[in-house]
Design a protein around this motif. Sequence first.
Motif, PDB file in Angstrom:
ATOM      1  N   ALA A  61       0.822  -1.213   0.000  1.00 14.44           N
ATOM      2  CA  ALA A  61       0.000   0.000   0.000  1.00 14.44           C
ATOM      3  C   ALA A  61       0.853   1.260   0.000  1.00 14.44           C
ATOM      4  N   PHE A  62       2.112   1.120   0.378  1.00 17.91           N
ATOM      5  CA  PHE A  62       3.030   2.260   0.336  1.00 17.91           C
ATOM      6  C   PHE A  62       3.574   2.380  -1.084  1.00 17.91           C
ATOM      7  N   ASP A  63       3.299   3.513  -1.736  1.00 18.68           N
ATOM      8  CA  ASP A  63       3.819   3.725  -3.085  1.00 18.68           C
ATOM      9  C   ASP A  63       4.028   5.208  -3.315  1.00 18.68           C
ATOM     10  N   ALA A  64       4.270   5.583  -4.571  1.00 18.72           N
ATOM     11  CA  ALA A  64       4.555   6.984  -4.883  1.00 18.72           C
ATOM     12  C   ALA A  64       3.383   7.890  -4.548  1.00 18.72           C
ATOM     13  N   ASP A  65       2.167   7.354  -4.662  1.00 17.01           N
ATOM     14  CA  ASP A  65       0.978   8.163  -4.344  1.00 17.01           C
ATOM     15  C   ASP A  65       0.688   8.192  -2.846  1.00 17.01           C
ATOM     16  N   ARG A  66       1.201   7.188  -2.115  1.00 20.85           N
ATOM     17  CA  ARG A  66       0.972   7.109  -0.668  1.00 20.85           C
ATOM     18  C   ARG A  66       2.300   6.839   0.046  1.00 20.85           C
ATOM     19  N   PRO A  67       3.240   7.772   0.040  1.00 24.91           N
ATOM     20  CA  PRO A  67       4.526   7.529   0.709  1.00 24.91           C
ATOM     21  C   PRO A  67       4.410   7.512   2.227  1.00 24.91           C
ATOM     22  N   SER A  68       3.430   8.247   2.768  1.00 22.76           N
ATOM     23  CA  SER A  68       3.238   8.277   4.221  1.00 22.76           C
ATOM     24  C   SER A  68       1.740   8.285   4.537  1.00 22.76           C
ATOM     25  N   ARG A  73      16.719  10.260 -18.722  1.00 22.34           N
ATOM     26  CA  ARG A  73      15.341  10.089 -18.265  1.00 22.34           C
ATOM     27  C   ARG A  73      14.404  10.287 -19.441  1.00 22.34           C
ATOM     28  N   ILE A  74      13.758   9.178 -19.897  1.00 18.92           N
ATOM     29  CA  ILE A  74      12.909   9.265 -21.077  1.00 18.92           C
ATOM     30  C   ILE A  74      11.427   9.194 -20.739  1.00 18.92           C
ATOM     31  N   MET A  75      11.124   8.826 -19.490  1.00 20.93           N
ATOM     32  CA  MET A  75       9.718   8.693 -19.119  1.00 20.93           C
ATOM     33  C   MET A  75       9.379   9.699 -18.027  1.00 20.93           C
ATOM     34  N   SER A  76       8.112  10.020 -17.928  1.00 17.14           N
ATOM     35  CA  SER A  76       7.684  10.982 -16.927  1.00 17.14           C
ATOM     36  C   SER A  76       7.669  10.371 -15.537  1.00 17.14           C
ATOM     37  N   VAL A  77       7.737   9.029 -15.443  1.00 21.93           N
ATOM     38  CA  VAL A  77       7.796   8.375 -14.145  1.00 21.93           C
ATOM     39  C   VAL A  77       9.220   7.927 -13.877  1.00 21.93           C
ATOM     40  N   ASN A  78       9.573   7.840 -12.625  1.00 21.41           N
ATOM     41  CA  ASN A  78      10.915   7.416 -12.271  1.00 21.41           C
ATOM     42  C   ASN A  78      11.038   5.911 -12.428  1.00 21.41           C
ATOM     43  N   VAL A  79      11.965   5.484 -13.286  1.00 22.46           N
ATOM     44  CA  VAL A  79      12.166   4.053 -13.525  1.00 22.46           C
ATOM     45  C   VAL A  79      13.367   3.605 -12.708  1.00 22.46           C
ATOM     46  N   ALA A  80      13.116   2.856 -11.658  1.00 22.00           N
ATOM     47  CA  ALA A  80      14.173   2.366 -10.790  1.00 22.00           C
ATOM     48  C   ALA A  80      13.938   0.881 -10.557  1.00 22.00           C
ATOM     49  N   LEU A  81      14.895   0.224  -9.915  1.00 21.34           N
ATOM     50  CA  LEU A  81      14.721  -1.189  -9.601  1.00 21.34           C
ATOM     51  C   LEU A  81      13.451  -1.367  -8.777  1.00 21.34           C
ATOM     52  N   GLY A  82      12.656  -2.336  -9.147  1.00 21.47           N
ATOM     53  CA  GLY A  82      11.394  -2.562  -8.452  1.00 21.47           C
ATOM     54  C   GLY A  82      10.205  -1.889  -9.107  1.00 21.47           C
ATOM     55  N   THR A  83      10.465  -0.983 -10.065  1.00 27.03           N
ATOM     56  CA  THR A  83       9.365  -0.336 -10.771  1.00 27.03           C
ATOM     57  C   THR A  83       8.549  -1.383 -11.515  1.00 27.03           C
ATOM     58  N   ARG A  84       7.235  -1.239 -11.474  1.00 36.84           N
ATOM     59  CA  ARG A  84       6.335  -2.196 -12.111  1.00 36.84           C
ATOM     60  C   ARG A  84       5.572  -1.491 -13.227  1.00 36.84           C
ATOM     61  N   VAL A  85       5.447  -2.162 -14.365  1.00 38.88           N
ATOM     62  CA  VAL A  85       4.688  -1.623 -15.493  1.00 38.88           C
ATOM     63  C   VAL A  85       3.821  -2.736 -16.072  1.00 38.88           C
ATOM     64  N   PRO A  86       2.724  -2.389 -16.736  1.00 36.00           N
ATOM     65  CA  PRO A  86       1.830  -3.407 -17.305  1.00 36.00           C
ATOM     66  C   PRO A  86       2.557  -4.265 -18.344  1.00 36.00           C
ATOM     67  N   ALA A  87       2.399  -5.559 -18.253  1.00 34.36           N
ATOM     68  CA  ALA A  87       3.097  -6.460 -19.168  1.00 34.36           C
ATOM     69  C   ALA A  87       2.588  -6.329 -20.603  1.00 34.36           C
ATOM     70  N   TYR A  88       1.271  -6.179 -20.777  1.00 36.43           N
ATOM     71  CA  TYR A  88       0.696  -6.228 -22.116  1.00 36.43           C
ATOM     72  C   TYR A  88       1.074  -5.036 -22.986  1.00 36.43           C
ATOM     73  N   ALA A  89       1.479  -3.916 -22.381  1.00 36.00           N
ATOM     74  CA  ALA A  89       1.709  -2.691 -23.145  1.00 36.00           C
ATOM     75  C   ALA A  89       3.181  -2.309 -23.240  1.00 36.00           C
ATOM     76  N   THR A  90       4.081  -3.210 -22.899  1.00 32.13           N
ATOM     77  CA  THR A  90       5.508  -2.923 -22.936  1.00 32.13           C
ATOM     78  C   THR A  90       6.248  -4.003 -23.716  1.00 32.13           C
ATOM     79  N   SER A  91       7.381  -3.636 -24.302  1.00 33.88           N
ATOM     80  CA  SER A  91       8.146  -4.618 -25.076  1.00 33.88           C
ATOM     81  C   SER A  91       8.670  -5.737 -24.184  1.00 33.88           C
ATOM     82  N   MET A  92       9.112  -5.405 -22.976  1.00 30.16           N
ATOM     83  CA  MET A  92       9.595  -6.436 -22.056  1.00 30.16           C
ATOM     84  C   MET A  92       8.474  -7.392 -21.694  1.00 30.16           C
ATOM     85  N   GLY A  93       7.315  -6.841 -21.389  1.00 29.76           N
ATOM     86  CA  GLY A  93       6.183  -7.670 -21.017  1.00 29.76           C
ATOM     87  C   GLY A  93       5.752  -8.587 -22.139  1.00 29.76           C
TER      88      GLY A  93
END
Length: 272
Positions: free
Chosen positions: A23-30, A125-145
């Motif tokens: 439940a702790f994430d970028a939108d809810r850090p505290s 930095r190519i994306m508007s979100v910070n891409v760091a280890l542990g970052t999660r993105v939707p599998a269906y809409a990404t080349s890696m996924g």
Amino acid sequence: MTTGETERDYIQSIERGFAVLRAFDADRPSPTLAEIAAATELSRPTVRRILITLQKLGYVHGAEGRWRLTPRVLSIAQHYSTSNSITDVAQPHLLELAENTEESASLSALDGTEVVYIGRVPVRRIMSVNVALGTRVPAYATSMGRVLLAWAPANELDRVIEAGLPRHTRHTITDPIGLRQELRRVRSQGWAIVASEIEEGVIAVSAPVRDQSGAVVAALASATSSGRSDVETLRREVMPVVVRTAQRISEDLGLKAVPGHESTSKEFEGFF
């Protein structure tokens, strides 16, 4: 559940504990207790007990009605890295790929309906979100996924489709049939390119990384922006480099020979 497991083997309190941590994430850090309860759909008394337990263990800290994760949670990720040789094996190859392409290089693994970054060498930095280890993105809409889903068991793709394919941009494939067709193409050619589907202007190419048995265990990617390159240039100049690098990582993981693009394993029958 896997063979031999029963409901009696399942510990629901552990599931709830991890739900609170997630439940702790970028939108809810505290977040407050109430915010965590809303995010996890757990009762406030249950969340309170879990938070007190996690605080006693040193993973969260509460003050003035709000809660924060402590640095101790990083030890969980550290244990993953030290117990999975793929991250150590891949790191020098990620560095080389980033240097050769002058673009960010990433390694990811499939986790449910998402891909998780387990290795990364950022160049810009190519994306508007910070891409760091542990970052999660939707599998269906990404080349890696798509690389990971193309070689995943059929039930993994079914799970992704059942969870929904929301549109992120006007280019996002949201039709299950269209996604299956695209994954068939990825599996046939041995790599994936996705442009502006997760975010406008972001283009990435990925290739599969295999373990000693030949199973696809990760996806290697090089990402850029439409302001610096285009799909055709990526296909012509970068894709071969990414594929070769993924093959070298696979060889370092013990793969003796890179298998053909089309698997004959019965595990994948009925995938399409």
